[in-house]
Design an enzyme around this catalytic site. Structure first.
Site, PDB file in Angstrom:
ATOM      1  N   LYS A 133       0.510  -1.481  -0.169  1.00 15.60           N
ATOM      2  CA  LYS A 133      -0.028  -0.152   0.571  1.00 15.60           C
ATOM      3  C   LYS A 133       1.111   1.534   0.403  1.00 15.60           C
ATOM      4  O   LYS A 133       0.671   1.942   0.595  1.00 15.60           O
ATOM      5  CB  LYS A 133      -1.235   0.305   0.683  1.00 15.60           C
ATOM      6  CG  LYS A 133      -2.319  -1.201   0.808  1.00 15.60           C
ATOM      7  CD  LYS A 133      -3.063  -0.719   1.951  1.00 15.60           C
ATOM      8  CE  LYS A 133      -4.140  -2.058   2.156  1.00 15.60           C
ATOM      9  NZ  LYS A 133      -4.092  -3.459   2.539  1.00 15.60           N
TER      10      LYS A 133
HETATM   11  O1  S5P Z   1      -9.889  -2.934   1.529  1.00 16.11           O
HETATM   12  C1  S5P Z   1      -8.778  -3.658   2.256  1.00 16.11           C
HETATM   13  C2  S5P Z   1      -7.768  -3.876   0.707  1.00 16.11           C
HETATM   14  C3  S5P Z   1      -6.436  -4.808   1.190  1.00 16.11           C
HETATM   15  S1  S5P Z   1      -6.036  -5.214   0.294  1.00 16.11           S
HETATM   16  N1  S5P Z   1      -8.744  -4.389   2.653  1.00 16.11           N
HETATM   17  C4  S5P Z   1      -8.661  -5.773   2.719  1.00 16.11           C
HETATM   18  O2  S5P Z   1      -8.811  -6.317   4.205  1.00 16.11           O
HETATM   19  N2  S5P Z   1      -7.153  -5.599   2.457  1.00 16.11           N
HETATM   20  C5  S5P Z   1      -5.987  -6.875   3.021  1.00 16.11           C
HETATM   21  O3  S5P Z   1      -6.335  -8.432   2.341  1.00 16.11           O
HETATM   22  C6  S5P Z   1      -5.503  -7.218   4.041  1.00 16.11           C
HETATM   23  O4  S5P Z   1      -4.486  -6.281   4.628  1.00 16.11           O
HETATM   24  C7  S5P Z   1      -5.511  -8.761   4.596  1.00 16.11           C
HETATM   25  O5  S5P Z   1      -4.484  -9.064   4.043  1.00 16.11           O
HETATM   26  C8  S5P Z   1      -7.013  -9.190   3.422  1.00 16.11           C
HETATM   27  C9  S5P Z   1      -7.824  -9.524   4.269  1.00 16.11           C
HETATM   28  O6  S5P Z   1      -7.230 -10.575   5.201  1.00 16.11           O
HETATM   29  P1  S5P Z   1      -8.764 -11.582   6.139  1.00 16.11           P
HETATM   30  O7  S5P Z   1      -8.187 -12.194   7.068  1.00 16.11           O
HETATM   31  O8  S5P Z   1      -9.940 -10.483   6.663  1.00 16.11           O
HETATM   32  O9  S5P Z   1      -9.505 -12.029   4.654  1.00 16.11           O
END
Ligand code: S5P
Length: 265
Positions: free
Chosen positions: A92
């Site tokens: 990011k």
């Molecule tokens: O808006 C966002 C963008 C990203 S890249 N929301 C997110 O959650 N992410 C990333 O996606 C976050 O940094 C994490 O690595 C992943 C989501 O993980 P989860 O465990 O919630 O599925």
């Protein structure tokens, strides 16, 4: 074959990396990018060996690994390559162009192993040129995913900001695609209309059990995200915190693949 499965996303794509992704996803019948959010090298290596066959890309946060070393990371990237995965560092970026170029180097040397990186466009379009210059500095190429939406509640990426990111990003050859909000299919459909068919949309905020997650994260359903225009579901805890990550990854793979077939048929 990828060209048959991906429809206009394939025919309209002008990006070698996007085509590479579509080929890997087709070989593996999976539109899953694993968010490998574990903080030890051994935890990460275990994940690749368990889920490697069922995912098409691997997303990292290199700076959250407690026992990171250049050697261990290089072995990890080799394992990812052998597992036929694109490597995506979710850094990011958001700084001015020349500092972003330097951020691609430094201790982690992201430019030397990442195929894709995320960036905000808050500082203006030069950030993309800076990141591309970073890859060029080591004779590699890569793609930038711009954050056009986010999955977290209360985020400040309002529709006007999203429009500006899309308008600037659509024109830039260094932009591989956009991060969209996987937790809200209706927002995603709007984003797809704005983006058109050439560029990718990848979506976090996806889980087979939908609803609110930890600390403001929100989750939507994988099938709905793909039907709304997502080309890749980014799944973290749904896989790496599952009792059996391999089995879980398989479920996300088939949900996403079947949805792509349904969308394009
Ligand atoms: O808006 C966002 C963008 C990203 S890249 N929301 C997110 O959650 N992410 C990333 O996606 C976050 O940094 C994490 O690595 C992943 C989501 O993980 P989860 O465990 O919630 O599925």
């Amino acid at each position: 074959m990828a060209s048959e499965v991906w429809g206009e996303r394939w025919s309209d794509s002008t990006s070698d990396i996007a085509r590479k992704y579509m080929e890997v996803a087709t070989r593996k019948q999976s539109l899953v990018c694993l968010a490998a959010d574990r903080n030890t090298m051994s935890g990460l290596s275990d994940l690749i060996s368990e889920v490697g066959p069922y995912i098409a890309a691997l997303k990292t946060h290199v700076d959250l690994v407690d026992d990171w070393s250049p050697e261990a990371w290089s072995d990890f990237c080799k394992a990812a390559e052998e597992a036929d995965l694109l490597i995506f560092e979710d850094r990011k970026f958001a700084d001015i162009g020349k500092i972003s170029r330097s951020h691609m180097a430094g201790i982690y040397d992201i430019r030397s192993w990442a195929d894709l990186v995320t960036s905000h466009l808050i500082s203006g379009p030069d950030v993309v040129d800076g990141l591309q210059a970073g890859w060029q500095d080591v004779g590699r190429s890569g793609g930038v995913l711009l954050l056009a939406q986010m999955s977290s509640r209360g985020n400040l990426l309002n529709p006007d900001y999203t429009d500006q990111v899309v308008n600037k990003g659509r024109e830039h050859p260094g932009v591989f695609g956009f991060i969209g909000n996987g937790s809200r299919p209706e927002e995603l459909s709007e984003l797809r209309k704005k983006v058109g068919s050439e560029k990718m949309i990848w979506t976090p905020g996806v889980n087979l059990s939908t609803g609110d997650g930890e600390m403001g994260q929100r989750y939507g359903d994988p099938r709905e995200a793909v039907l709304a225009g997502s080309d890749c579901i980014i799944v973290g805890s749904g896989i790496h915190r599952a009792e059996n990550p391999g089995e879980s990854a398989k479920k996300y793979a088939s949900a996403s693949w079947n949805a792509l077939i349904e969308r394009e048929s």
